[in-house]
Design an enzyme around this catalytic site. Sequence first.
Site, short mmCIF file in Angstrom:
data_model
loop_
_atom_site.label_atom_id
_atom_site.label_comp_id
_atom_site.label_asym_id
_atom_site.label_seq_id
_atom_site.Cartn_x
_atom_site.Cartn_y
_atom_site.Cartn_z
N SER A 14 4.13 -7.97 -9.24
CA SER A 14 4.82 -6.86 -8.42
C SER A 14 4.03 -5.81 -8.53
O SER A 14 2.91 -5.81 -9.06
CB SER A 14 6.36 -6.59 -8.80
OG SER A 14 6.12 -6.06 -10.45
N SER B 163 18.39 -8.63 -9.89
CA SER B 163 16.97 -8.70 -10.69
C SER B 163 17.13 -9.81 -11.75
O SER B 163 16.00 -10.58 -11.90
CB SER B 163 16.72 -7.23 -11.20
OG SER B 163 16.20 -6.65 -10.23
N GLU C 193 0.88 -1.17 0.10
CA GLU C 193 0.04 0.11 -0.01
C GLU C 193 0.87 1.20 -0.05
O GLU C 193 0.56 2.31 -0.80
CB GLU C 193 -0.88 -0.07 1.28
CG GLU C 193 -2.03 -0.90 1.20
CD GLU C 193 -2.87 -1.17 2.42
OE1 GLU C 193 -2.48 -0.39 3.37
OE2 GLU C 193 -3.61 -2.04 2.61
#
Length: 463
Positions: A356, A226, A140
């Site tokens: 994601s 990544s 959030e």
Amino acid sequence: SHIHHLQMATTTATARAFGTAGLRWLAGCRAFGSPALGLLDPPAASSSGRRALASSAAGGEGGDQGSEFYQFRDRKIPFVPELTIHKPSDEIAIPCFRVLDDAGNSVHGDSGEYEVEEPLARKMYETMVRLQTLDTLFYEAQRQGRFSFYMTCFGEEATVIGSAAGLEHADHVFAQYREHGLLLWRGQTLQEFADQCYGNHRDYNKGRQMPIHYGRKDLNVQTISSPLCTQLPQAAGAAYANKLAGYEGITVTYFGEGAASEGDFHAAMNFASTLSCPVLFFCRNNGWAISTPSDEQYTGDGIAGRGQAYGMPAIRVDGMDALAMYHATKAARQYIVENQSPVILEAMSYRTSHHSTSDDSSRYREISEMKAWKARDPVSRFQVWLEGKGWWTESEESELRAEARKEVMKVLDLAERERKRPLRDMVTDVYDEVPQHLERQYEEIKAFALKNKALFPNDTPIE
């Protein structure tokens, strides 16, 4: 060459030497939902092959017509007069070990088999709740623009915490990016998670990594990168180095079923198998590689099924069952330590969240599918089992969730107020002394930053 022989021993001998008569994981187990835990060892030669070997004791290495088998080093392949195409559909799928059913009841009844003691069970559950709360509020916060990126592990809490509990602190971990619960289990504080996502001056990575790309030397967790699957060959190499050094721990590398489509996966498996590296290849098969479903990633018997071709023992586990994950990880670790052999473990779970904060999974999968899997929430499932044992109450549940939410909100606010790392940190630590070409680049960056301060956080020191 040496590498050529290693490849021959693995890809030719191992993949083709053994027919369908190999060992299987506990005969009679169902293909899925198996209550019995075992390692599927690479199969032995067929019974006819064993008879041929026994009657050909004088046979030498090679494939001359007088022999009843083809032998290369320690691999003996029986010759047969029948021509057969071995189809994957003829093979039995590796069963999926579980302890709790979908409703949270033990499939072993009151026997107590594959359970854990109350203190460990409570710690596992409390950590899963804190992880769930951290993910909810951090997600959030990112959507509010407070930091740039985030990934949750909704649906995979049991996979991560169950496996973390089954490992030892000495075990080196090469994670992908959805295993931050392991850091939580090993002692990383909620404040340290927040500091990394904000990239403030307290961040161990000095603000250089994307959010959720954690790393902790003191917790034996390598810094996350990544690009997919780069950690697997690194883990195989680290395991081999630790083996030569006589290190007591094993190496563990996590990855998704999508990453297993990368070439690095096969290179890592081959090296680990031929060099007998003490490494656990831990696949989180959560059904989706971003927007690509697993049935478009591979055919055959999933990821664990590849162990046989590499001569590597394999386990398949219900990744949404915390007890199953704990015991499977411990069993795999024990096997690795005792045999100095790699093991591949496939945890069958489901990613109930978006990939994601850069993804909207409703564009490529049905809402009904997501809701159906959310109903099998692994945290609630473990809670039911705890309550059935009399180890958890409703009041404890309310208190834990309220306390976790309060703590997470607090650390987010504190991390946001902390100053950022100096801009100059971009060019330090690469070399002992910053070379001239980096100094020139930094001066250009600095001039741009001073001219365009609005593009930089107000609290970023520009020196």
